[in-house]
Design a protein around this motif. Structure first.
Motif, mmCIF file in Angstrom:
data_model
loop_
_atom_site.group_PDB
_atom_site.id
_atom_site.type_symbol
_atom_site.label_atom_id
_atom_site.label_comp_id
_atom_site.label_asym_id
_atom_site.label_seq_id
_atom_site.Cartn_x
_atom_site.Cartn_y
_atom_site.Cartn_z
ATOM 1 N N GLN A 64 25.951 36.054 68.039
ATOM 2 C CA GLN A 64 25.928 36.374 69.456
ATOM 3 C C GLN A 64 26.761 37.613 69.683
ATOM 4 N N LEU A 65 26.184 38.630 70.297
ATOM 5 C CA LEU A 65 26.869 39.886 70.533
ATOM 6 C C LEU A 65 27.237 40.009 72.004
ATOM 7 N N VAL A 66 28.462 40.446 72.273
ATOM 8 C CA VAL A 66 28.920 40.666 73.646
ATOM 9 C C VAL A 66 29.383 42.097 73.749
ATOM 10 N N LYS A 67 29.005 42.804 74.804
ATOM 11 C CA LYS A 67 29.352 44.210 74.949
ATOM 12 C C LYS A 67 30.859 44.366 75.125
ATOM 13 N N VAL A 68 31.421 45.346 74.397
ATOM 14 C CA VAL A 68 32.856 45.599 74.487
ATOM 15 C C VAL A 68 33.084 47.083 74.616
ATOM 16 N N ASP A 69 34.310 47.455 75.076
ATOM 17 C CA ASP A 69 34.644 48.868 75.159
ATOM 18 C C ASP A 69 35.439 49.272 73.926
ATOM 19 N N ALA A 70 35.961 50.497 73.910
ATOM 20 C CA ALA A 70 36.664 51.025 72.743
ATOM 21 C C ALA A 70 37.936 50.255 72.435
ATOM 22 N N ASN A 71 38.490 49.543 73.431
ATOM 23 C CA ASN A 71 39.713 48.773 73.225
ATOM 24 C C ASN A 71 39.443 47.313 72.917
ATOM 25 N N CYS A 72 38.162 47.035 72.550
ATOM 26 C CA CYS A 72 37.753 45.677 72.176
ATOM 27 C C CYS A 72 37.792 44.713 73.350
ATOM 28 N N ASN A 73 37.695 45.226 74.581
ATOM 29 C CA ASN A 73 37.612 44.365 75.751
ATOM 30 C C ASN A 73 36.158 44.164 76.128
ATOM 31 N N HIS A 74 35.794 42.971 76.579
ATOM 32 C CA HIS A 74 34.429 42.693 77.007
ATOM 33 C C HIS A 74 34.137 43.449 78.293
ATOM 34 N N LEU A 75 32.986 44.096 78.346
ATOM 35 C CA LEU A 75 32.596 44.812 79.547
ATOM 36 C C LEU A 75 32.069 43.836 80.591
ATOM 37 N N ASP A 76 32.350 44.153 81.838
ATOM 38 C CA ASP A 76 31.886 43.330 82.955
ATOM 39 C C ASP A 76 32.319 41.881 82.800
ATOM 40 N N LYS A 78 36.644 45.780 62.964
ATOM 41 C CA LYS A 78 36.718 46.189 61.559
ATOM 42 C C LYS A 78 37.802 47.234 61.326
ATOM 43 N N HIS A 79 37.936 48.186 62.244
ATOM 44 C CA HIS A 79 38.904 49.276 62.054
ATOM 45 C C HIS A 79 40.136 49.102 62.943
ATOM 46 N N SER A 80 40.295 47.903 63.510
ATOM 47 C CA SER A 80 41.459 47.649 64.349
ATOM 48 C C SER A 80 42.706 47.512 63.489
ATOM 49 N N THR A 81 43.824 48.071 63.975
ATOM 50 C CA THR A 81 45.080 48.014 63.220
ATOM 51 C C THR A 81 45.862 46.743 63.534
ATOM 52 N N SER A 82 45.453 46.034 64.568
ATOM 53 C CA SER A 82 46.150 44.820 64.973
ATOM 54 C C SER A 82 45.200 43.636 64.914
ATOM 55 N N ALA A 83 45.620 42.588 64.221
ATOM 56 C CA ALA A 83 44.778 41.398 64.102
ATOM 57 C C ALA A 83 44.777 40.616 65.412
ATOM 58 N N PRO A 84 43.663 39.971 65.754
ATOM 59 C CA PRO A 84 43.587 39.219 67.007
ATOM 60 C C PRO A 84 44.385 37.917 66.929
ATOM 61 N N PHE A 85 44.593 37.299 68.104
ATOM 62 C CA PHE A 85 45.262 36.009 68.189
ATOM 63 C C PHE A 85 44.224 34.918 68.396
ATOM 64 N N ALA A 86 44.528 33.734 67.879
ATOM 65 C CA ALA A 86 43.661 32.578 68.062
ATOM 66 C C ALA A 86 44.392 31.548 68.906
ATOM 67 N N PHE A 87 43.688 30.956 69.880
ATOM 68 C CA PHE A 87 44.263 29.950 70.768
ATOM 69 C C PHE A 87 43.628 28.593 70.464
ATOM 70 N N THR A 88 44.474 27.584 70.244
ATOM 71 C CA THR A 88 43.970 26.233 70.053
ATOM 72 C C THR A 88 43.772 25.582 71.423
ATOM 73 N N ILE A 89 43.314 24.337 71.421
ATOM 74 C CA ILE A 89 43.105 23.628 72.684
ATOM 75 C C ILE A 89 44.417 23.487 73.455
ATOM 76 N N PHE A 90 45.543 23.393 72.721
ATOM 77 C CA PHE A 90 46.842 23.274 73.380
ATOM 78 C C PHE A 90 47.227 24.589 74.060
ATOM 79 N N GLY A 91 46.917 25.703 73.389
ATOM 80 C CA GLY A 91 47.200 26.993 73.998
ATOM 81 C C GLY A 91 46.379 27.221 75.249
ATOM 82 N N VAL A 92 45.112 26.791 75.206
ATOM 83 C CA VAL A 92 44.250 26.929 76.372
ATOM 84 C C VAL A 92 44.790 26.102 77.541
ATOM 85 N N SER A 93 45.273 24.902 77.231
ATOM 86 C CA SER A 93 45.799 24.039 78.303
ATOM 87 C C SER A 93 47.045 24.620 78.942
#
Length: 310
Positions: free
Chosen positions: A9-21, A99-114
């Motif tokens: 599933q592809l979601v449109k993103v900008d140059a800063n890896c943010n989802h558009l709209d 792929k070329h990002s210098t910073s790895a993303p963060f992952a949120f568990t169900i506890f983080g979401v809560s």
């Protein structure tokens, strides 16, 4: 890492890896379930997917969590390692932007979401968190209910890998024990089939051209040359015989052309040219194996041999 999401599933993103709209996106529980993946044995949502669901920028989401780090211990939120990030990019098309990002993303568990509604203070954040937690629960319930099926699938995948490895081993053994095109071969009197099979393999090995220099040829030579691959040219250098030229004419009307070149004089030896290699034949092709004979690969070039025919 075992992705359990729809990674294509592809979601449109900008140059800063943010989802558009992202502010206009309202995902159903089912859509959110497809974004959940498994990392370190935990069901998680990657920060950029989570930001899209909440309708905020990824940077803003992580800053809010960072400012309240005491509320997000590692079992609530953790940063992917380089290896985990590489596997995420490899397995999920929608993360290839990282792929070329210098910073790895963060992952949120169900506890983080809560915990997020306490740092993203809005009614929308509360409602969104409830939908996300419902998706986590539904996904977990699905995996529990289908644990046996998933184990069976994993077992089949491992079994398939083992089977593929065994097949590769068998093929390697067959390759090792199969006859090789040796640079020289001697055939005892009566070994007609062995000699024919060897020369046939030489013909099949050709990638560009085959040229036979032989005083005595017949329709058996034409049958032999039909074993060559597509786009491989074939030329016979021989003495003129009316019967053979008749056979050749009929052959060329139906199959790929075999060219004929009249030898200016009789030659003692026979030669078979396969691409850039020259083989000395101890007998005419049609008589190979009838008597003691040899096939020897020469150091001479095809051009040297063909030049001596003139």
């Amino acid at each position: 890492m075992e992705p359990v999401a729809n990674c294509d599933q592809l979601v449109k993103v900008d140059a800063n890896c943010n989802h558009l709209d992202s502010g206009d996106i309202v995902l159903s529980q089912y859509d959110i379930e497809k974004l959940i993946i498994v990392i370190r044995g935990k069901q998680v949502l990657i920060d950029r997917d989570l930001a899209m669901i909440y309708g905020v920028e990824t940077k803003a989401l992580n800053q809010a969590a960072k400012r309240n780090s005491a509320r997000f211990p590692e079992r609530y939120r953790f940063q992917l390692t380089k290896e985990e990030m590489k596997e995420l990019v490899t397995n999920c098309d929608r993360f290839k932007i990282l792929k070329h990002s210098t910073s790895a993303p963060f992952a949120f568990t169900i506890f983080g979401v809560s915990m997020l509604p306490s740092v993203l203070t809005s009614q929308k954040a509360i409602d969104t968190s409830i939908r996300i937690i419902d998706a986590f629960v539904a996904m977990r319930s699905f995996m529990v209910q289908n644990a046996d099926v998933l184990r069976r699938i994993a077992h089949l995948e491992r079994h398939q890998i083992d089977t593929d490895e065994k097949i590769d081993m068998i093929l390697d053994k067959m390759e090792e024990s199969s006859p090789k095109l040796l640079p020289e071969q001697i055939f005892q009197t009566g070994c007609v089939w062995d000699a024919w099979a060897y020369v046939s393999e030489l013909v099949r090995s050709a990638k560009k051209r085959i040229e036979l220099i032989d005083n005595f040829v017949d329709d058996r030579v034409l049958s032999l040359l039909m074993k060559r691959g597509e786009k491989v040219t074939a030329t016979i250098h021989s003495r003129f015989t009316k019967d053979f030229l008749t056979d050749l004419e009929k052959h060329n009307k139906q199959y790929d052309e075999v060219k004929f070149v009249q030898l200016p004089h009789k030659n003692h030896d026979r030669f078979l040219i396969i691409d850039d290699s020259v083989y000395l034949l101890g007998a005419s092709v049609k008589d190979m194996g009838n008597g003691l004979c040899a096939v020897t690969k020469l150091l001479a070039t095809p051009e040297t041999v063909l030049g001596l025919l003139k």
